[in-house]
Scaffold this active site. Structure first.
Site, PDB file in Angstrom:
ATOM      1  N   LYS A 182       0.587  -1.180   0.186  1.00 32.09           N
ATOM      2  CA  LYS A 182      -0.042   0.006  -0.030  1.00 32.09           C
ATOM      3  C   LYS A 182       0.862   1.323   0.027  1.00 32.09           C
ATOM      4  CE  LYS A 182      -4.190   1.442  -0.039  1.00 32.09           C
ATOM      5  NZ  LYS A 182      -5.564   1.172  -0.568  1.00 32.09           N
TER       6      LYS A 182
HETATM    7  P1  NDP Z   1     -12.887   7.793  -3.156  1.00 30.69           P
HETATM    8  O1  NDP Z   1     -11.736   8.784  -2.730  1.00 30.69           O
HETATM    9  O2  NDP Z   1     -13.398   7.474  -4.640  1.00 30.69           O
HETATM   10  O3  NDP Z   1     -14.010   7.950  -2.070  1.00 30.69           O
HETATM   11  C1  NDP Z   1     -13.832   7.983  -0.856  1.00 30.69           C
HETATM   12  C2  NDP Z   1     -15.260   8.576  -0.156  1.00 30.69           C
HETATM   13  O4  NDP Z   1     -15.262   8.471   1.218  1.00 30.69           O
HETATM   14  C3  NDP Z   1     -15.475  10.053  -0.565  1.00 30.69           C
HETATM   15  O5  NDP Z   1     -17.003   9.970  -0.823  1.00 30.69           O
HETATM   16  C4  NDP Z   1     -14.955  10.738   0.783  1.00 30.69           C
HETATM   17  O6  NDP Z   1     -15.571  12.033   1.060  1.00 30.69           O
HETATM   18  C5  NDP Z   1     -15.490   9.965   2.051  1.00 30.69           C
HETATM   19  N1  NDP Z   1     -14.822   9.865   3.059  1.00 30.69           N
HETATM   20  C6  NDP Z   1     -13.419  10.218   3.102  1.00 30.69           C
HETATM   21  N2  NDP Z   1     -12.977  10.390   4.366  1.00 30.69           N
HETATM   22  C7  NDP Z   1     -14.174  10.280   5.162  1.00 30.69           C
HETATM   23  C8  NDP Z   1     -14.543  10.625   6.416  1.00 30.69           C
HETATM   24  N3  NDP Z   1     -13.700  10.810   7.508  1.00 30.69           N
HETATM   25  N4  NDP Z   1     -15.850  10.456   6.811  1.00 30.69           N
HETATM   26  C9  NDP Z   1     -16.778  10.119   5.602  1.00 30.69           C
HETATM   27  N5  NDP Z   1     -16.480   9.975   4.483  1.00 30.69           N
HETATM   28  C10 NDP Z   1     -15.419  10.202   4.156  1.00 30.69           C
HETATM   29  O7  NDP Z   1     -12.187   6.338  -2.573  1.00 30.69           O
HETATM   30  P2  NDP Z   1     -12.758   4.981  -3.085  1.00 30.69           P
HETATM   31  O8  NDP Z   1     -14.178   4.956  -3.317  1.00 30.69           O
HETATM   32  O9  NDP Z   1     -11.913   4.472  -3.934  1.00 30.69           O
HETATM   33  O10 NDP Z   1     -12.485   4.279  -1.602  1.00 30.69           O
HETATM   34  C11 NDP Z   1     -13.371   4.015  -0.648  1.00 30.69           C
HETATM   35  C12 NDP Z   1     -12.653   2.814   0.463  1.00 30.69           C
HETATM   36  O11 NDP Z   1     -12.699   1.696  -0.245  1.00 30.69           O
HETATM   37  C13 NDP Z   1     -11.418   3.025   0.924  1.00 30.69           C
HETATM   38  O12 NDP Z   1     -11.514   2.274   2.288  1.00 30.69           O
HETATM   39  C14 NDP Z   1     -10.472   2.182   0.007  1.00 30.69           C
HETATM   40  O13 NDP Z   1      -9.267   1.975   0.718  1.00 30.69           O
HETATM   41  C15 NDP Z   1     -11.207   1.045  -0.286  1.00 30.69           C
HETATM   42  N6  NDP Z   1     -11.106   0.432  -1.550  1.00 30.69           N
HETATM   43  C16 NDP Z   1     -11.062   0.954  -2.892  1.00 30.69           C
HETATM   44  C17 NDP Z   1     -10.748   0.432  -3.749  1.00 30.69           C
HETATM   45  C18 NDP Z   1     -10.767   0.965  -5.106  1.00 30.69           C
HETATM   46  O14 NDP Z   1     -10.187   0.300  -6.211  1.00 30.69           O
HETATM   47  N7  NDP Z   1     -11.080   2.254  -5.503  1.00 30.69           N
HETATM   48  C19 NDP Z   1     -10.517  -1.222  -3.832  1.00 30.69           C
HETATM   49  C20 NDP Z   1     -10.777  -1.685  -2.360  1.00 30.69           C
HETATM   50  C21 NDP Z   1     -11.114  -0.806  -1.347  1.00 30.69           C
HETATM   51  P3  NDP Z   1     -14.806  13.288   0.405  1.00 30.69           P
HETATM   52  O15 NDP Z   1     -14.788  13.444  -1.027  1.00 30.69           O
HETATM   53  O16 NDP Z   1     -15.356  14.332   1.288  1.00 30.69           O
HETATM   54  O17 NDP Z   1     -13.251  12.962   0.884  1.00 30.69           O
END
Ligand code: NDP
Length: 449
Positions: free
Chosen positions: A122
């Protein structure tokens, strides 16, 4: 076992998220160690919890006002016993060594579950892409890659996207790597389709989460049809989880970002989801703006002073946390159960605290840990690597037809491993045990290295 945790806490003080991730695995693999004392003799636990390599580096860049900014970059190469290091990048101000190590450790187990040949890693930086111009993001990504490039490569370590790292960032990162190495290789996944990306990669984590949930429901002769669902997040994983739930006949009630969440009693249908995709991916706006387009929805601002997340305080059949780690705490777990929730399927990595997981277990809620449920993302990344090696592209149908059996296989593997080690129906135990055994057996074969 307890000695291991104490020694990690002493060696890596303050790394709370890393301790949490390791402890959760240690708790569940104890029966495996009891049955296989050779693992203990080979020092497997000590070796598995000490990263192969921790790389931290300075990322200097110049903002649009001409000021010099400095961020901290990371790459944790945790374990490559079963394949080249593989795992996402996260650009978010909260990024630190503990969060990077927890994610890398989880990734080792997750990648092992996919049955593909992928080690775990990571990386990322404490950089906030929100509010930055495209040029600032480009300069940051280029500076980040001027150090990272010496540690990665198609047979060494293959990063991918994650929080704050989407198609735009992947493009800039790839461009700089290509310039530095003078090589066009599949050294990163999540690339755009025109230059080596794979169809379905963007959708894969979210779709996979829902495929996993469908398998869980099937064990109780149930389906997603007509189910009300709470989804947190509004990023890549949340959008595609919501998309697949809608396609399968479920009703999505909520989405969120770090500023707050929206609750739409009428349900977020395809058209409304398209609005959210445009809002988040193109306009880079806030979820609050949903209520301007759909005034029946209620927006609630995030309140960090609360010891619970109000998003989970609604009646719903299923919950899909897809935002950030530790989103569901003990009080949220009780709120969900008291509001009729029967299934919690994690899209975000380590989305529930250990206390919340214990409550789900106690109340016999179907609970899927992220390392099993969201493995579809890295699985299709593995398929992107395969296509890059062959210099071929498969159709969306071919990839989806590979993703579905992978998610079914992970589900089956979790249940089989859990049952074999006396924890029937415990997906967390099953995921940890199955991933652990695969990695550990490879480590034993390869000697003390
Ligand atoms: P994105 O950056 O596309 O989206 C993240 C989302 O979470 C945004 O809506 C963000 O809001 C919100 N968020 C971040 N911090 C907080 C917080 N403290 N409280 C509430 N909401 C929050 O990321 P992903 O969708 O790619 O990733 C989401 C999760 O999935 C993570 O845990 C990631 O590790 C996991 N993941 C992702 C994969 C991928 O391929 N993308 C694969 C497997 C797991 P804001 O815009 O305000 O920051």
């Amino acid at each position: 076992m307890s000695g291991i945790m104490e020694s990690i806490q002493e060696r890596d003080p303050g790394e709370h998220e890393f301790h949490q991730a390791v402890e959760e695995v240690m708790d569940t693999v104890k029966p495996v160690l009891d049955r296989n004392p050779e693992y203990v003799r080979a020092g497997i636990l000590q070796r598995l919890t000490e990263p192969d390599r921790v790389i931290t580096f300075r990322v200097p860049w110049i903002d649009d006002e001409g000021r010099v900014r400095v961020n901290r970059g990371f790459r944790i190469q945790m374990n490559n016993a079963i394949g080249p290091y593989k795992g996402g990048l996260r650009f978010h101000p909260s990024v630190n060594l503990s969060i990077m190590k927890f994610l890398a450790f989880e990734q080792v187990m997750k990648n092992a579950l996919t049955t593909l040949h992928l080690g775990g890693a990571k990386g990322g930086a404490d950089f906030e892409p929100k509010g930055k111009s495209d040029h600032e993001v480009m300069r940051f990504c280029q500076s980040f890659m001027t150090e990272l490039f010496r540690h990665i490569g198609p047979d060494t370590d293959v990063p991918e996207g994650g929080i704050g790292v989407g198609a735009r960032e992947i493009g800039y990162l790839f461009g700089m790597y290509k310039k530095l190495q003078n090589e066009f290789t599949g050294m990163i996944t999540g690339k755009s389709l025109g230059w080596g990306g794979s169809l379905v990669r963007t959708q894969a984590p979210g779709y996979g989460v829902v495929y996993f949930a469908v398998e869980m429901l099937a064990t109780r002769n149930d389906t997603l049809e007509g189910k009300t669902c709470l989804v947190s997040g509004a990023g890549n994983v949340a959008q595609h989880t919501a998309e697949k739930i809608i396609e399968m006949g479920g009703k999505v009630l909520t989405l969120s970002d770090s500023s707050g969440y929206i609750y739409d009693e009428e349900g977020i249908d395809r058209k409304k989801l398209d609005f959210v995709k445009h809002l988040k991916n193109i306009k880079r706006g806030r979820i609050e703006e949903y209520t301007a387009a759909y005034p029946q929805a209620v927006y609630t601002e995030a309140d960090t002073g609360l010891d619970y997340n109000p998003l989970w305080d609604h009646w719903a059949d299923c919950a899909f946390p897809c935002a950030i780690q530790n989103d569901i705490q003990a009080k949220d777990a009780y709120n969900l159960i008291n509001h009729g929730t029967k299934l919690v399927c994690e899209g975000a990595d380590m989305a529930s605290t250990p206390e919340a997981v214990a409550i789900f277990r106690d109340k016999k809620i179907l609970y899927a840990p992220s390392k099993a449920a969201n493995a579809g993302g890295v699985a299709v990344s593995g398929l992107e690597m395969a296509q890059n090696s062959m210099r071929l592209s498969w159709t969306a149908e071919e990839i989806d037809n590979r993703l579905k059996p992978i998610m079914k296989g992970i589900h089956r593997t979790c249940l089989q491993a859990a049952a074999e080690y006396g924890e029937p129906g415990n997906y967390l135990a099953g995921a940890n045990i199955a991933g652990f055994i695969r990695v550990v057996n490879a480590m034993l074969d390869q000697g003390v290295v």
